[in-house]
Design an enzyme around this catalytic site. Structure first.
Site, PDB file in Angstrom:
ATOM      1  N   SER A 125     -47.712  55.556   8.575  1.00  0.00           N
ATOM      2  CA  SER A 125     -48.694  56.357   9.304  1.00  0.00           C
ATOM      3  C   SER A 125     -48.493  57.859   9.099  1.00  0.00           C
ATOM      4  O   SER A 125     -49.419  58.643   9.335  1.00  0.00           O
ATOM      5  CB  SER A 125     -48.646  56.025  10.803  1.00  0.00           C
ATOM      6  OG  SER A 125     -47.320  56.160  11.300  1.00  0.00           O
ATOM      7  N   ASP A 348     -46.539  60.636  22.101  1.00  0.00           N
ATOM      8  CA  ASP A 348     -46.367  60.598  20.651  1.00  0.00           C
ATOM      9  C   ASP A 348     -45.745  61.906  20.178  1.00  0.00           C
ATOM     10  O   ASP A 348     -46.417  62.937  20.094  1.00  0.00           O
ATOM     11  CB  ASP A 348     -47.710  60.375  19.959  1.00  0.00           C
ATOM     12  CG  ASP A 348     -47.567  60.180  18.455  1.00  0.00           C
ATOM     13  OD1 ASP A 348     -46.449  60.340  17.925  1.00  0.00           O
ATOM     14  OD2 ASP A 348     -48.593  59.883  17.800  1.00  0.00           O
ATOM     15  N   HIS A 351     -46.014  61.600  15.265  1.00  0.00           N
ATOM     16  CA  HIS A 351     -47.116  62.008  14.405  1.00  0.00           C
ATOM     17  C   HIS A 351     -47.474  63.468  14.672  1.00  0.00           C
ATOM     18  O   HIS A 351     -46.837  64.128  15.491  1.00  0.00           O
ATOM     19  CB  HIS A 351     -48.319  61.087  14.618  1.00  0.00           C
ATOM     20  CG  HIS A 351     -48.009  59.653  14.310  1.00  0.00           C
ATOM     21  ND1 HIS A 351     -47.710  58.725  15.291  1.00  0.00           N
ATOM     22  CD2 HIS A 351     -47.922  58.997  13.136  1.00  0.00           C
ATOM     23  CE1 HIS A 351     -47.462  57.552  14.727  1.00  0.00           C
ATOM     24  NE2 HIS A 351     -47.564  57.693  13.413  1.00  0.00           N
TER      25      HIS A 351
END
Length: 370
Positions: A125, A348, A351
């Site tokens: 990702s 998160d 990311h």
């Protein structure tokens, strides 16, 4: 008279022969000089290390490199502004290498350079993060360009039709294969059949690390296999190195340096422990609104980066490390935190927001291939 006519015909034929010979010589020299004008497409060495520097606030309104609201392709988990992030200062910083400056990303120039060619990101990702960044950088530079977005299996393809440029993403979180056998899901550290998709791509950007320490229900394999031997588990750093060595052999066997560029994205860091950046007690990146000053991360570099560098040294074919680890470690402010996929119920710090830090990764990539 007949004798004079014969001499004139002979002279004409000789002259014609000389003209043809000269023409062939000119064509040969042109072909040779043309070949010399186009050396193998590999990044030039620079006197300045683009990856050593610091983040400075840009006061020229040149950053961010695009407005996220003008790129409709950003996935929900990266679209921090649309998800309600109130601050915007994190968008105003640019990377300044010591001793030189980066050339600003020019999407039109990159599309022209890669006309009729292909670019593929391969990894997890974090590769998707960088892939979407590049798509946005190119799309916002040519907002009226016709495009086509498709997905075939695990490969996402964004094509700029006028330029014939394909920007692709192959989701391959370990680079090596994960297959189904009677025993279950097998992570094969010495097998890389998935590499069939990478052959013939003009520029490849590889990445893996994010998934190597996953355990429990998030671990997508049941056994590790090397040759005919199966292991329920092993030291993850050892497994990581073995997989990278398999990938390295694939590079040496399959890459043609005269036609292809190969990059490896360094370790993209997470920020869940404030002690690492001299703020003990913090357990996330929530509320971080500016980067660390200076050029050094207090906790140092992750061990996985050293493993990557050691494996890259074993490869005979040219591979450039896109060494984004340290500069990204300094950006504790660049993650979605509660403005990502799961909103305020999630956190998160792995990311990156788009626009944001991955745009700098791509700007560095752009500078390496100019």
């Amino acid at each position: 008279m007949i004798r004079d006519l014969g001499l004139r015909i002979g002279w004409t034929l000789f002259t014609l022969f000389i003209c043809i010979l000269i023409s062939l010589l000119v064509l040969f020299l042109h072909h040779t000089s043309t070949a010399k004008v186009h050396p193998r497409p590999y990044p030039h060495k620079r006197s300045c290390n683009l990856f050593r520097g610091s983040w400075i606030r840009d006061e020229t309104n040149n950053y961010p490199l695009y407005n996220s609201s003008h790129c409709p392709f950003i996935e929900h988990e990266y679209n921090c502004q649309r998800n309600g992030r109130p601050d915007k200062d994190y968008l105003k910083y640019r990377w300044k290498p010591h001793g030189c400056s980066l050339t600003r990303f020019d999407g039109g120039a990159l599309l022209r350079k890669f006309k009729g060619k292909s670019i593929m990101f391969v990894g997890d990702s974090l590769s998707r993060n960088q892939w979407q960044s590049l798509v946005c950088l190119l799309y916002t530079s040519q907002p009226k360009a016709n495009y086509n977005a498709t997905r075939v299996g695990d490969v996402s393809i964004f094509t700029f039709l006028e330029f014939g440029v394909q920007v692709m993403l192959d989701r391959s979180v370990y680079l090596v294969d994960v297959v189904m056998e009677k025993k279950g899901r097998i992570l094969k550290l010495d097998s890389i059949e998935g590499g069939k998709l990478w052959k013939g791509i003009d520029m490849l950007i590889f990445n893996t690390w994010h998934w190597w320490n996953r355990r429990g229900i998030t671990q997508p394999w049941d056994y590790i296999r090397i040759g005919s031997k199966y292991y329920k588990d092993m030291n993850r750093m050892v497994a990581f190195e073995k997989a990278l060595l398999t990938w390295a052999k694939w590079i040496d066997t399959n890459i043609d340096p005269s036609k292809q560029l190969v990059f490896f994205q360094g370790v993209s860091p997470s920020h869940y422990n404030g002690t690492d950046w001299s703020q003990p007690g913090l357990r996330s990146c929530s509320g971080q609104i500016q980067p660390l000053s200076g050029s050094t991360y207090p906790a140092g570099l992750p061990p996985a980066l050293a493993v990557q560098k050691n494996v890259l040294r074993t490869i005979k074919k040219p591979v450039t490390l896109l060494d984004v680890t340290n500069l990204s470690l300094l950006r504790k402010d660049g993650h979605p935190s509660i403005y990502g996929m799961n909103g305020r119920t999630g956190m998160d710090c792995s990311h990156w927001c788009l626009a944001g830090v991955p745009d700098t990764w791509n700007e560095l990539l752009y500078n390496l291939i100019l």
